[in-house]
Design an enzyme around this catalytic site. Structure first.
Site, short mmCIF file in Angstrom:
data_model
loop_
_atom_site.label_atom_id
_atom_site.label_comp_id
_atom_site.label_asym_id
_atom_site.label_seq_id
_atom_site.Cartn_x
_atom_site.Cartn_y
_atom_site.Cartn_z
N SER A 181 27.58 19.61 43.64
CA SER A 181 26.38 20.43 43.74
C SER A 181 26.54 21.62 42.81
CB SER A 181 26.14 20.84 45.19
OG SER A 181 24.84 21.34 45.36
N ASP A 241 19.63 11.14 45.21
CA ASP A 241 19.80 12.59 45.22
C ASP A 241 18.57 13.21 44.56
OD1 ASP A 241 20.47 15.22 45.05
OD2 ASP A 241 22.31 14.93 43.89
N HIS A 291 22.50 13.28 48.00
CA HIS A 291 23.31 14.39 47.52
C HIS A 291 24.73 14.33 48.09
CE1 HIS A 291 23.44 18.15 45.34
NE2 HIS A 291 23.87 18.83 46.40
#
Length: 750
Positions: free
Chosen positions: A613, A693, A725
């Site tokens: 991330s 994602d 994600h």
């Protein structure tokens, strides 16, 4: 006799030494054997706590929740000599013949609601409970809604159960007509050979799923009467048509990744308070407001009309909870519109006069989950601070005091998911550490403002996998699900260090040593970078990025809570806004420099950096700004800031962090975009991304991998077509850990 005693003591010491040596390094298989404990729900009589526990079956590639129970009065510290606390633990499974999740008590304590997919879709079930034996007598399915049910909650008056369901807003209408309309639309979608979708507003997909034209609404059903609703067959269906309480083309409640519910009953069971965003473009707005709607309709102005009670605040309002006496609604609120990482304050809404005030204005930390004491004069809440969390006591009459009581942060770990017994004598919470997944704790608390005799003092205990049963004062562990597995595993404690980072600020870092650590040896380094970016490393457990598992194969793990991390005050959090590659990158490099200079066992010539991330963004930034690492791992990271803006879903995030859009402030996007520095790339890099994602589209990973390959840089891509994600499926997680660790071993391993 003295010689015999010495011989016995020597034998005992030898036995402990052999047992310690027999522990093996933590493995992925060990992690999959661990049970995953959910939030505690204390019975109305205060005698029982029920909760969900997830079992992982790696071979079946499945995760299955079951409902367990433990008596509040259990004291496993009195285990007979020679037996571990887990040998006398009283937790036991309540519902084993099916999946069962999210138990919620009826006010009579003789029933509880739960969720199950036994019939192929998530529905609400009712279990009849014998409070004397602590056993389930029978269970009955309550709902059969075609759009499925989740998030069930029992009203305090025992008459109603609410739940959430994703429905088509154009089907709004009378209960039966709405049910029939949704059923027709679901069937039409299932039978159609055309799978195309048409969008006319943003937020058409979110995190890992397309909305498909649906909205989350709250539904109410009549709660079954005690015993009379249950037939002799456990699988009978109760006739009860759900009523939609939150009509309209809005999500009500708002989307949540977990934590406290964004809806709650009034004490008399007549109203629901919930969070919903009615802005025209919710993709660019954090303006979640609190609304109140009657549960059973009414006449005139009260006939199902929702009332907005926080319209004056254009930032987020969420997590409402009525005070037990019905006078107030507490909730969490932010002040800056469009900023999802603004400080979460605890607010109080007076239902008599509509006045609102902040209870934690002088407290520079985020308020997490919270719970009312029955006298409506005290609230307990959790709060993150410097890599741990604590539970704090707030007196409504004296909010400025904010005294810390029985702080779980004082002996490490994270305490959350709070629940308080009806007599106000016990507080329950989930608790975890870096070396131990979630278990349940219970602590005696003051039942009233005048009773302070049972408030425990803070204390400290060693940070290892073998925590004592009686933690401190009147605080104890209620469950011991994972003692048997952890007793066979060698883990290292989390060690903290501080160093001068960007702007001269003190920045915290952590080190985790490998098992069987030898200070005379040199160890390679896995340098982990957290996501968010408004997140933090700390003394908590993770199944997706587990520092103990990364260290287990002979590595030192280093982690830095750079500017932007939570738990150090709002100014520290805000420092990352518009400065993604600035102060945070400086902190990361200075933190690693400090660790290299402080710990002689670190081999600075064998270091690999890994992140996901924002951590993936940081890896991509590192690619273009330093060659100090021998390898990198970039998971779900932003590569091209401009394309990431156009392919994400929560527009408020990028708009805030980069201070505008690419067409009104392109300079910021260009300055902080890793792809602009691709000509400097040299380091071997593993790229990981999931097709589903939608926070950071898979195209970001493809762009990075393409760039690396075109420049002839050693690189590999791990692509998951069925993950978002996060990598959540057990066998996908197994492949993830193997691929990551193999990549690191290839470049810096032994």
């Amino acid at each position: 006799m003295r010689h015999l005693l010495l011989l016995c003591l020597a034998f005992i010491a030898f036995s402990f030494s052999v047992a310690a040596q027999a522990r093996h390094p933590f493995t992925f298989d060990d992690m999959m054997k661990l049970k995953r404990v959910g939030d505690p729900q204390v019975s109305p009589d205060g005698k029982w706590v029920i909760f969900s526990v997830v079992d992982v079956d790696l071979a079946a590639n499945s995760k299955t929740p079951h409902i367990w129970i433990v008596p509040v009065g259990v004291d496993a510290s009195s285990a007979p000599a020679g037996q571990s606390p887990s040998a006398t633990t009283a937790e036991r499974i309540l519902i084993a013949d099916r999946d069962a999740d999210r138990p919620r008590w009826a006010p009579d304590g003789k029933r509880f609601a739960f969720l199950s997919t036994k019939d192929g879709g998530s529905q609400v079930w009712i279990a009849e409970f014998d409070p004397t034996a602590g056993a389930v007598i029978r269970s009955t399915k309550l709902t059969s809604i075609v759009t499925e049910a989740s998030g069930e909650l029992w009203s305090p008056d025992g008459k109603t159960i609410v739940f959430t369901s994703d429905v088509y807003p154009e089907c709004d209408g009378a209960a039966q007509a709405e049910t029939d309309c949704n059923a027709r639309k679901v069937k039409a979608v299932e039978q159609s050979k055309v799978k195309a979708l048409i969008f006319d507003h943003l937020l058409y997909r979110h995190w890992n799923a397309y909305k498909e034209g649906k909205r989350t609404h709250i539904f109410a059903v009549r709660a079954p009467k005690e015993s009379s609703a249950a037939s002799s067959e456990s699988d009978s269906v109760l006739e009860n048509n759900p009523r939609d309480l939150t009509h309209g083309d809005y999500d009500a409640p708002v989307f949540s990744l977990g934590g406290q519910d964004d809806y709650a009953f009034s004490p008399d069971g007549k109203e629901i308070c919930y969070a919903s965003n009615h802005d025209k473009n919710p993709a660019a707005s954090t303006n979640n407001d609190l609304w109140i709607v009657p549960v059973n309709g009414g006449t005139g102005a009260s006939a199902g009309q929702a009332k907005n009670i926080t319209a004056d605040n254009h930032a987020s309002d969420s997590s409402p909870l009525f005070s037990p006496d019905g006078r107030y609604i507490a909730y969490r609120a932010q002040q800056r519109p469009g900023y999802e990482s603004d400080r979460f304050r605890l607010m109080l809404y007076d239902r008599k006069n509509g006045e609102k005030k902040s209870l934690t204005e002088g407290f520079d930390r985020w308020v997490g989950t919270y719970a009312w004491v029955r006298d409506s004069k005290v609230i307990y809440f959790s709060s993150e601070d410097q890599g741990a969390s604590s539970v704090r006591r707030l007196e409504i009459s004296n909010p400025e005091g904010l005294p810390t009581v029985g702080s779980w942060g004082s002996f490490g770990g994270y305490g959350d998911d709070l629940a308080i017994s009806s007599d106000g004598a016990w507080l329950f919470a989930t608790h975890m550490r870096l070396s131990r997944p979630t278990e349940l704790l219970a602590t005696r608390i003051a039942a009233s403002l005048s009773d302070r005799s049972v408030i425990p003092h803070d204390c400290s205990i060693p940070n290892d996998a073998k925590e004592p049963e009686q933690i401190c004062g009147d605080t104890k562990r209620l469950t011991h699900f994972n003692d048997a597995v952890l007793s066979q595993v060698a883990m290292s404690p989390l060690e903290s260090f501080w160093f001068p980072g960007a702007n001269g600020d003190r920045v915290q870092g952590f080190v985790v040593k490998p098992p069987n650590f030898d200070s005379s040896k040199k160890y390679p380094v896995k340098f982990l970078i957290h996501g968010g970016p408004q997140g933090a490393w700390g003394d908590d457990w993770s199944y997706r990025w587990n520092p103990e598992l990364f260290a287990a194969s002979g590595y030192v793990v280093i982690m830095i809570n750079f500017h932007g991390s939570t738990g150090y005050g709002q100014k520290f959090i805000d420092a990352i806004n518009g400065d993604w590659g600035g102060a945070p990158f400086e902190d990361l490099m200075k933190g690693l420099d400090y660790a290299e200079q402080t710990y002689p066992f670190i081999d600075k010539n064998r270091e690999c950096a890994l992140g996901a991330s924002y951590g993936g963004y940081a890896i991509n930034w590192i690619l273009g700004h330093t060659d100090r690492f021998k390898c990198l791992v970039s998971h779900d990271g932003m590569f091209n800031a401009e394309s990431a803006w156009g392919s994400t879903e929560e527009m408020w995030f990028n708009n805030w962090e980069f201070k505008g859009t690419p067409y009104d402030n392109r300079e910021s996007y260009v300055k902080w975009s890793p792809h602009q520095y691709a000509k400097n790339f040299k380091t071997p890099t593993l790229v990981i991304h999931g097709q589903r994602d939608y926070r950071l589209d898979v195209s970001e990973g493809f762009q990075l991998f393409t760039t690396l390959q075109m420049q002839g840089i050693p690189s590999k891509m791990l692509y998951f077509p069925d993950e978002g994600h996060w990598v959540l499926k057990p066998q996908n997680s197994q492949l993830w850990y193997k691929t990551v660790n193999d990549w690191v071993d290839q470049w810096i391993g032994k």
